[in-house]
Design an enzyme around this catalytic site. Structure first.
Site, PDB file in Angstrom:
ATOM      1  N   GLU A  93       0.857  -1.208   0.000  1.00 58.38           N
ATOM      2  CA  GLU A  93       0.000   0.000   0.000  1.00 58.38           C
ATOM      3  C   GLU A  93       0.887   1.251   0.000  1.00 58.38           C
ATOM      4  OE1 GLU A  93      -3.392  -0.280   2.608  1.00 58.38           O
ATOM      5  OE2 GLU A  93      -3.483   1.893   2.806  1.00 58.38           O
ATOM      6  N   LYS A 275      -7.564  -1.599  11.291  1.00 64.39           N
ATOM      7  CA  LYS A 275      -6.889  -1.986  10.032  1.00 64.39           C
ATOM      8  C   LYS A 275      -5.717  -1.031   9.787  1.00 64.39           C
ATOM      9  CE  LYS A 275      -6.224  -2.276   5.372  1.00 64.39           C
ATOM     10  NZ  LYS A 275      -5.447  -1.374   4.489  1.00 64.39           N
ATOM     11  N   ASP A 291       5.029 -14.106  11.782  1.00 67.87           N
ATOM     12  CA  ASP A 291       3.741 -14.611  11.309  1.00 67.87           C
ATOM     13  C   ASP A 291       2.697 -13.503  11.455  1.00 67.87           C
ATOM     14  OD1 ASP A 291       1.277 -15.794  11.016  1.00 67.87           O
ATOM     15  OD2 ASP A 291       1.665 -17.456  12.374  1.00 67.87           O
ATOM     16  N   HIS A 388      -3.131   9.662  -0.558  1.00 69.42           N
ATOM     17  CA  HIS A 388      -3.103   8.245  -0.911  1.00 69.42           C
ATOM     18  C   HIS A 388      -3.018   8.084  -2.431  1.00 69.42           C
ATOM     19  CE1 HIS A 388      -3.939   4.014  -0.152  1.00 69.42           C
ATOM     20  NE2 HIS A 388      -4.741   4.048  -1.198  1.00 69.42           N
TER      21      HIS A 388
HETATM   22  C1  MEV Z   1      -6.249   2.360   4.851  1.00 72.52           C
HETATM   23  O1  MEV Z   1      -5.377   1.305   4.535  1.00 72.52           O
HETATM   24  C2  MEV Z   1      -6.288   2.578   6.351  1.00 72.52           C
HETATM   25  C3  MEV Z   1      -7.329   3.618   6.826  1.00 72.52           C
HETATM   26  O2  MEV Z   1      -8.603   3.261   6.346  1.00 72.52           O
HETATM   27  C4  MEV Z   1      -7.292   3.588   8.344  1.00 72.52           C
HETATM   28  C5  MEV Z   1      -8.374   4.414   8.993  1.00 72.52           C
HETATM   29  O3  MEV Z   1      -9.434   4.669   8.388  1.00 72.52           O
HETATM   30  O4  MEV Z   1      -8.157   4.782  10.165  1.00 72.52           O
HETATM   31  C6  MEV Z   1      -7.009   4.974   6.293  1.00 72.52           C
END
Ligand code: MEV
Length: 432
Positions: A93, A275, A291, A388
């Site tokens: 990413e 995430k 892992d 991004h």
């Molecule tokens: C994207 O990989 C991660 C985000 O969605 C985390 C978040 O929303 O806090 C930007």
């Protein structure tokens, strides 16, 4: 068992490398050779050469037909417990490494991250079925504990010699159908992640537990909810340092706290929040041969420990500062498992210089906290997409088949027109 806040003794080059991102890969390698003493062979491994190819992969999995590569970026500017760390991160990413490095720079200017990690205690579970009175065998199991521990440790004398090994049991009765007994073996794995040791010890003590309880052992396996092995990090940032275009520092800090409260109130948001945390932790996990599925399983199970799914970080404001903290299981090792199977992992370890599993766990907790703050700062101000997609534009151009020498040019034009589709990339490439 007490948590430790350990200070590494190795001489460490600074993790501040201003302008590193503007260098080409050859110049970056030169810089790494100078600062970290990397050899030509090390650099060749970083380039994907050397012996790191399909022949090693073929020894790792069945039916191997190839290797899939991931970019390795360096998380810069990290300071944890007063020590500098250059953090290898393997991730596809585009914005992950940049976001972590940017936040680490801001945190550094406010004193860096403070972190601690519990001793590396894994839990191995032995499931016992067919015990008529599961509560009644409790005393017998307690009496047999020394023998159970001796049996487990006899399998791994080297671990015992290093000060680790099985050092306790827990007895649980589950109100499942059928009711069952579960015996936890607590194992200090020192600098190993410990999956193989935990599984092996669970298998070795199962017959003895059967004998003591009169039951029948079925599953004998580690638990990925490694909650005896937590890592924690926190940071305190002067709010003025969080300023972004069009948004003052206090406004961004307020937005971060509001984002945290959103995640604390809503599992749909908490999943995405976490995430973002794991974006950083997994990337370091992969770059250290750990892992990462185990890390994921542990993190999410821990996030749900109170009966509902919650964020792994917490943010609050006081006295002109934004405060953040993270706590999660961190079952990682610096030896054993797959930590050295691929030679390039040894090169990355020369950069990171984590000397123990606990030290690595602390750095990874700090990276998770940084990654979360990076996402929340962007979300609470200009939004995530601009930064991004600017970084993603190069991947779009690459996937659209644009030749390598034209990638940067096409990516810059995609950013200018705000269209990140492969067709736009092809159109731009063909128009010149
Ligand atoms: C994207 O990989 C991660 C985000 O969605 C985390 C978040 O929303 O806090 C930007």
């Amino acid at each position: 068992m007490t948590a430790i806040a350990q200070t590494a003794s190795l001489e460490r080059p600074s993790s501040r490398m201003p302008g590193f991102y503007q260098l080409d890969v050859v110049s970056r390698h030169r810089e790494l050779a100078r600062r970290f003493g990397l050899t030509d062979e090390d650099l060749d491994l970083l380039r994907g050469g050397g012996t790191d190819g399909v022949s090693i992969a073929d020894k790792m999995v069945e039916n191997c037909v190839g290797v899939l590569r991931l970019p390795i970026g360096l998380g810069l500017n990290f300071q944890v417990n007063g020590q500098d760390y250059v953090v290898p991160m393997a991730v596809e990413e585009p914005s992950v490494v940049a976001a972590a490095s940017n936040i680490a720079r801001v945190v550094r200017a406010s004193g860096g991250f403070q972190a601690e990690a519990d001793p590396s205690v894994m839990i191995a579970q032995v499931q016992i079925l067919g015990v008529n009175d599961p509560d009644g065998v409790h005393a017998a199991l307690v009496n047999a504990t020394p023998e159970i521990l001796d049996t487990a440790n006899a399998r791994h004398p080297n671990m015992v010699a290093r000060g680790g090994g099985a050092n306790g049991i827990e007895i649980r009765v589950l109100d499942s159908v059928p009711r069952m007994l579960v015996v936890h073996l607590l194992i200090d794995c020192r600098d190993a992640m410990g999956a193989n040791i935990a599984n092996d010890m669970a298998e070795s003590v199962a017959p003895l537990i059967e004998e003591v309880t009169g039951g029948r052992a079925r599953l004998r396996i580690l638990s990925n909810l490694a909650d005896r092995r937590l890592a924690r990090a926190h940071c305190t940032i002067r709010e003025a340092l969080l300023e972004r275009p069009g948004h003052g520092g206090p406004d961004v800090a307020r937005g971060v706290v509001e984002a945290y409260r959103f995640a604390a109130a809503d599992p749909y948001r908490a999943a995405t929040h976490n995430k973002g945390v794991m974006n950083g932790i997994d990337a370091v996990g992969i770059a250290t041969g750990n892992d990462w599925r185990g890390l994921e399983a542990g993190a999410h199970a821990y996030a749900a420990r109170n009966g509902r799914y919650e964020p792994l970080t917490r943010w609050w404001r006081s006295d002109g500062h934004l405060h953040g903290e993270i706590e999660l299981p961190m079952a990682v090792g610096t030896v054993g498992g797959s930590t050295r199977v691929q030679p390039v992992l040894g090169v990355l370890q020369k950069l990171l210089r984590a000397q123990s599993a606990q030290e690595l766990a602390m750095v990874m907790a700090a990276v998770g906290l940084a990654q979360n703050l990076g996402a929340l700062c962007a979300l609470a101000s200009e939004g995530i997409q601009r930064g991004h997609m600017s970084l993603h534009a190069r991947s779009v151009a690459l996937a659209a088949g644009v030749s390598e020498d034209r990638i940067d040019d096409v990516a810059a034009k995609l950013v200018r027109i705000g269209d990140f589709s492969p067709s736009a990339a092809r159109r731009i490439a063909e128009s010149v």
